[in-house]
Design a protein around this motif. Structure first.
Motif, PDB file in Angstrom:
ATOM      1  N   ALA A  98       5.221   3.624   2.020  1.00 50.91           N
ATOM      2  CA  ALA A  98       4.849   2.354   1.389  1.00 50.91           C
ATOM      3  C   ALA A  98       4.943   1.249   2.425  1.00 50.91           C
ATOM      4  CB  ALA A  98       5.753   2.037   0.206  1.00 50.91           C
ATOM      5  N   GLN A  99       3.860   0.503   2.570  1.00 43.57           N
ATOM      6  CA  GLN A  99       3.825  -0.613   3.518  1.00 43.57           C
ATOM      7  C   GLN A  99       3.930  -1.923   2.753  1.00 43.57           C
ATOM      8  OE1 GLN A  99       0.886  -1.321   6.974  1.00 43.57           O
ATOM      9  NE2 GLN A  99       0.020  -2.358   5.209  1.00 43.57           N
ATOM     10  N   THR A 100       4.843  -2.782   3.214  1.00 44.32           N
ATOM     11  CA  THR A 100       4.955  -4.132   2.681  1.00 44.32           C
ATOM     12  C   THR A 100       4.475  -5.086   3.778  1.00 44.32           C
ATOM     13  OG1 THR A 100       7.238  -4.428   3.424  1.00 44.32           O
ATOM     14  CG2 THR A 100       6.917  -3.420   1.256  1.00 44.32           C
ATOM     15  N   LYS A 101       4.793  -6.348   3.670  1.00 45.08           N
ATOM     16  CA  LYS A 101       4.360  -7.305   4.689  1.00 45.08           C
ATOM     17  C   LYS A 101       4.951  -7.005   6.067  1.00 45.08           C
ATOM     18  CE  LYS A 101       3.696 -11.179   1.493  1.00 45.08           C
ATOM     19  NZ  LYS A 101       3.497 -10.324   0.332  1.00 45.08           N
ATOM     20  N   GLN A 102       6.233  -6.591   6.110  1.00 40.39           N
ATOM     21  CA  GLN A 102       6.909  -6.397   7.392  1.00 40.39           C
ATOM     22  C   GLN A 102       7.468  -4.999   7.605  1.00 40.39           C
ATOM     23  OE1 GLN A 102       9.772  -9.498   8.383  1.00 40.39           O
ATOM     24  NE2 GLN A 102       8.852 -10.834   6.863  1.00 40.39           N
ATOM     25  N   VAL A 148       9.692   4.648  -4.486  1.00 39.15           N
ATOM     26  CA  VAL A 148       9.229   3.952  -3.282  1.00 39.15           C
ATOM     27  C   VAL A 148       8.353   2.757  -3.645  1.00 39.15           C
ATOM     28  CG1 VAL A 148       7.829   4.208  -1.192  1.00 39.15           C
ATOM     29  CG2 VAL A 148       9.479   5.969  -1.811  1.00 39.15           C
ATOM     30  N   THR A 149       7.495   2.916  -4.627  1.00 41.77           N
ATOM     31  CA  THR A 149       6.637   1.807  -5.052  1.00 41.77           C
ATOM     32  C   THR A 149       7.473   0.647  -5.581  1.00 41.77           C
ATOM     33  OG1 THR A 149       4.829   3.318  -5.550  1.00 41.77           O
ATOM     34  CG2 THR A 149       4.726   1.150  -6.559  1.00 41.77           C
ATOM     35  N   ILE A 192       0.863  -1.183   0.000  1.00 42.47           N
ATOM     36  CA  ILE A 192       0.000   0.000   0.000  1.00 42.47           C
ATOM     37  C   ILE A 192       0.901   1.234   0.000  1.00 42.47           C
ATOM     38  CG2 ILE A 192      -1.798   1.265   1.243  1.00 42.47           C
ATOM     39  CD1 ILE A 192      -2.461  -1.438   2.641  1.00 42.47           C
ATOM     40  N   VAL A 193       0.590   2.193  -0.866  1.00 40.37           N
ATOM     41  CA  VAL A 193       1.375   3.422  -0.965  1.00 40.37           C
ATOM     42  C   VAL A 193       0.481   4.606  -0.619  1.00 40.37           C
ATOM     43  CG1 VAL A 193       2.744   4.900  -2.481  1.00 40.37           C
ATOM     44  CG2 VAL A 193       2.889   2.408  -2.694  1.00 40.37           C
TER      45      VAL A 193
END
Length: 133
Positions: free
Chosen positions: A97-101, A121-122, A83-84
């Motif tokens: 930007a959120q990834t899994k961790q 960032v994406t 999610i950005v």
């Protein structure tokens, strides 16, 4: 590659962003550029920006004691965990930007652009997500 190397080489080193940090989704700063300080309260609010879209839309978010007005929040690719969030402060801005961790945090100052910072960032977020981070 170390987390600090991602900040130094893949984010700030590109000259497309001014400041950068990588936060753990569960808390804590994994790496950061030397000129950015993100308080524990800001870390919590940044993390919440991905789960409480209404709140971040209403009040924006802060990075290094600078307030950014919410612009957008989108998922990318096939990974719903990527999610950005983009924010703006006059001609400057920030991208999260959120990834899994992890959560990537960057700021940019004009003449750096939202387009360049967002794409940078994406792409790094997508790479980290593909590596299960």
């Amino acid at each position: 590659m170390s987390w600090q190397a991602y900040v130094d080489n893949n984010l700030v080193g590109t000259k497309k962003v001014t400041q950068a940090a990588i936060l753990g989704k569960a808390g804590g700063v994994w790496a950061k550029s030397s000129d950015i300080t993100i308080s524990p309260e800001e870390q919590k609010a940044i993390t919440a920006a991905f789960t409480n879209k209404a709140a971040v839309q209403a009040s924006g978010f802060r990075i290094a004691n600078q307030k950014y007005i919410f612009l957008s929040s989108d998922t990318y690719g096939d990974d719903p965990d990527l999610i950005v969030v983009q924010g703006k402060k006059q001609t400057d801005g920030a991208v999260l930007a959120q990834t899994k961790q992890a959560i990537l945090v960057v700021t940019y100052i004009y003449p750096q652009t939202a387009q360049d910072a967002g794409l940078l960032v994406t792409n790094l977020g997508a790479y980290l997500a593909s590596q299960r981070y």
